[in-house]
Design an enzyme around this catalytic site. Structure first.
Site: not given
Length: 443
Positions: A311, A354, A401
């Site tokens: 994105n 990770d 977020c």
């Protein structure tokens, strides 16, 4: 054998209270005999009649039954289901005050973690407040006693599905399907074994992923296909786990949807089960803002961490010499390369790692970068920010977020010599207490 504690009885009569402030979840807070009570549908300064919903040893919960003295922030909710549906928590609050509330949460967290404050607060990013949600998981439940099927979100304070006929925060192509879906599922042989429908919407396509716990009969399959054709949606079935999702209609077509980022003249391809931002209009503005704040130059090498399907990575590749995108899921690495090829970009590489664990042995982690963009999950990027000195980047943009983990990570970055230049909120989830934010750090 341990004795089972008896639940405390819930007071039946409403109580007059004054709301002191909002919790971070968007519920009103008051105190009764020194005990904290969280109240749905209540705003600071309001005098209300509150009814108890739950009583516990540490705190109680209730809801507003009658507003005696409303706040100036109170507005009429756009959704008739607001008081029962748990999908939204702030529709009774004006958009301007929702934004102020979210910015206050971000500022409070920055202050809590080391007394940090940005040199400048950015103007909030806002766009559509209704009809914005392009990604959703709708629950489905056939209620035998009522001989009806429910489709939508959970009730407030309950695990039961709310009985709704529409949802104004969903994009129109999905909102208009609520009642037809209820009618369809209620008529199927599999009505009791269809627990959810995953919704994903691109610029031109709407996809339904139907989860079914038992094999579908020929009649049910035909009914779903007829529904998809009538409502012009793409149809997928999911008999078991996520890997079993497969496209049914249109037959022979790719399992992809698309969205454009017009400011960078790129198009992103994604599978309906991929993570994408729910609010397309905010995403357009967010990508543009993040890249403007990062200020990549033609010769820069940029690192994009928690990059997903690209994105930020793909538009960044149109602005600088080379971009490295890192993501924890192999399928997203594949999707990243797919999107680079789709946009004819050869100056971008994707890697799997990770990022919540030690990644220092990875080859890409041994390189230096001019600038870094970080867009982690709610748990934040603690391992990443502790490693930042080794990357040597002078400028970092952090998209978050979860304001609590952003503030925590900002405290670590402060220890490494990074200053918080700018920060602000982005209204990714209007009418909810979810806080999406962005911050710029420089060394």
């Amino acid at each position: 054998m341990a004795r089972r504690r008896k639940r405390k009885p819930i007071p039946e009569l409403p109580v007059e209270v004054t709301i002191e402030k909002l919790s971070h979840e968007g519920r009103g807070i008051t105190h009764i005999d020194g005990k904290t009570v969280f109240v749905d549908n209540a705003l600071p300064g309001e005098k209300i009649m509150m009814k108890y919903a739950r009583v516990s040893s540490k705190f109680d919960e209730g809801y507003s039954e009658e507003i005696l003295e409303p706040s100036e922030s109170r507005i009429e909710p756009a959704c008739s289901n607001f008081e029962i549906c748990g999908g939204c928590s702030l529709q009774h609050m004006s958009s301007a005050d929702q934004i102020s509330f979210k910015q206050s949460i971000l500022a409070e967290h920055f202050n809590h973690f080391g007394g940090i404050e940005p040199n400048e607060w950015l103007e909030p990013l806002q766009a559509d407040t209704l009809g914005y949600r392009k990604k959703a998981r709708l629950g489905a439940k056939y209620v035998m006693k009522k001989e009806t099927c429910l489709v939508g979100f959970r009730e407030k304070r309950s695990s039961f599905l709310a009985e709704i006929s529409d949802c104004p925060v969903l994009v129109k192509s999905v909102d208009r399907l609520i009642m037809p879906l209820r009618e369809l599922i209620g008529s199927l042989d599999s009505r009791q074994s269809t627990p959810q429908i995953e919704i994903a919407v691109g610029d031109k396509q709407t996809a339904l992923v139907v989860r079914h716990m038992e094999p579908l009969s020929d009649g049910d399959q035909a009914a779903w296909m007829a529904f998809a054709k009538e409502h012009e949606v793409e149809l997928y079935f999911q008999p078991k786990g996520p890997t079993t999702v497969h496209k049914v209609l249109p037959e022979g077509s790719e399992e992809r949807l698309t969205y454009r980022l017009d400011d960078f003249d790129v198009e992103l391809r994604f599978h309906p089960m991929d993570f994408t931002q729910v609010n397309a209009s905010i995403n357009q503005k967010m990508v543009k803002l993040a890249i403007e704040l990062l200020a990549p130059e033609p010769g820069d090498k940029v690192l994009d961490l928690f990059c997903g399907l690209g994105n930020f990575t793909i538009p960044l590749a149109t602005q600088c010499d080379h971009v490295v995108g890192v993501e924890g899921v192999d399928t997203m690495v594949e999707r990243g390369y797919e999107n680079a090829s789709h946009n004819q970009l050869s100056n971008v590489d994707f890697y799997q790692a990770d990022l919540q664990k030690d990644f220092s042995d990875k080859e890409w982690a041994k390189d230096g970068f001019d600038k870094i963009l970080i867009d982690p999950p709610r748990s934040g990027a603690l391992d990443v920010v502790q490693y930042l000195p080794k990357f040597g980047a002078k400028r970092i943009v952090y998209v978050s977020c979860n304001p609590a983990t952003l503030a925590r990570d900002a405290g670590v970055m402060k220890e490494h010599g990074y200053k918080l230049l700018q920060a602000g909120v982005m209204d990714m989830f209007p009418h909810t207490a979810h806080v999406e934010s962005i911050a710029v750090f420089e060394k």
